[in-house]
Write a protein that holds these residues in place. Structure first.
Motif, PDB file in Angstrom:
ATOM      1  N   ALA A  64      -2.628   0.648   2.521  1.00 57.65           N
ATOM      2  CA  ALA A  64      -3.306   1.387   1.683  1.00 57.65           C
ATOM      3  C   ALA A  64      -2.703   0.868   0.062  1.00 57.65           C
ATOM      4  O   ALA A  64      -3.666   1.083  -0.915  1.00 57.65           O
ATOM      5  CB  ALA A  64      -2.608   2.657   1.800  1.00 57.65           C
ATOM      6  N   LEU A  65      -1.617   0.176  -0.005  1.00 58.86           N
ATOM      7  CA  LEU A  65      -1.291  -0.398  -1.373  1.00 58.86           C
ATOM      8  C   LEU A  65      -2.472  -1.589  -1.696  1.00 58.86           C
ATOM      9  O   LEU A  65      -2.930  -1.513  -2.726  1.00 58.86           O
ATOM     10  CB  LEU A  65      -0.062  -0.706  -1.535  1.00 58.86           C
ATOM     11  N   ALA A  66      -2.545  -2.374  -0.663  1.00 56.51           N
ATOM     12  CA  ALA A  66      -3.554  -3.353  -0.997  1.00 56.51           C
ATOM     13  C   ALA A  66      -4.794  -2.914  -1.429  1.00 56.51           C
ATOM     14  O   ALA A  66      -5.631  -3.214  -2.507  1.00 56.51           O
ATOM     15  CB  ALA A  66      -3.735  -4.295   0.139  1.00 56.51           C
ATOM     16  N   GLN A  67      -5.422  -1.782  -0.745  1.00 60.13           N
ATOM     17  CA  GLN A  67      -6.754  -1.294  -0.935  1.00 60.13           C
ATOM     18  C   GLN A  67      -6.893  -0.761  -2.421  1.00 60.13           C
ATOM     19  O   GLN A  67      -7.709  -0.783  -3.001  1.00 60.13           O
ATOM     20  CB  GLN A  67      -7.312  -0.235   0.161  1.00 60.13           C
ATOM     21  N   ARG A  68      -5.793   0.176  -2.804  1.00 60.41           N
ATOM     22  CA  ARG A  68      -5.567   0.512  -3.948  1.00 60.41           C
ATOM     23  C   ARG A  68      -5.698  -0.163  -5.085  1.00 60.41           C
ATOM     24  O   ARG A  68      -6.331  -0.235  -6.084  1.00 60.41           O
ATOM     25  CB  ARG A  68      -4.493   1.756  -3.799  1.00 60.41           C
TER      26      ARG A  68
END
Length: 118
Positions: free
Chosen positions: A106-110
């Motif tokens: 989720a952090l990478a996607q964000r």
């Protein structure tokens, strides 16, 4: 306490995070601003390891150190390493244990979605 994630649209924060719930939107906004201002690219080195390529400016390094230090104090499962491979480059390595790969996803996607919006 479970390690389920807060389900709001703007949040990827697991319940195990010790940051008070009322402060989470502010921290998310700080990350979004940092991603928008500083991230130039990303490499997923493994399921548990993300490398963000950052603008090499000195103020970016200061901001990265400040933000990651505060995040480490409330979400102790994150490991952050900041490196300067050369005078003009800066990287931020983010690692998590296997149980938190979904948070790193989720952090990478964000990071990349906010970066693309700029």
């Amino acid at each position: 306490m479970s390690d389920q994630h807060v389900t709001t649209e703007d949040s990827w924060v697991p319940d195990s995070c010790a940051l008070p719930t009322a402060e989470r939107p502010l921290r998310l906004a700080e990350f979004d601003q940092f991603f928008q201002d500083a991230v130039r690219g990303a490499d997923r080195l493994s399921a548990q390891h993300l490398r963000l390529h950052l603008d090499g400016a000195e103020q970016v390094e200061k901001a990265a150190r400040n933000l990651t230090a505060r995040e480490s104090s409330c979400c102790t499962f994150f490991t952050f390493d900041i490196a300067r491979p050369d005078l003009h480059s800066l990287t931020l390595d983010v690692r998590v244990p296997a149980a938190h790969v979904d948070v790193l996803d989720a952090l990478a996607q964000r990071a990349m979605s906010v970066r693309v919006q700029r």
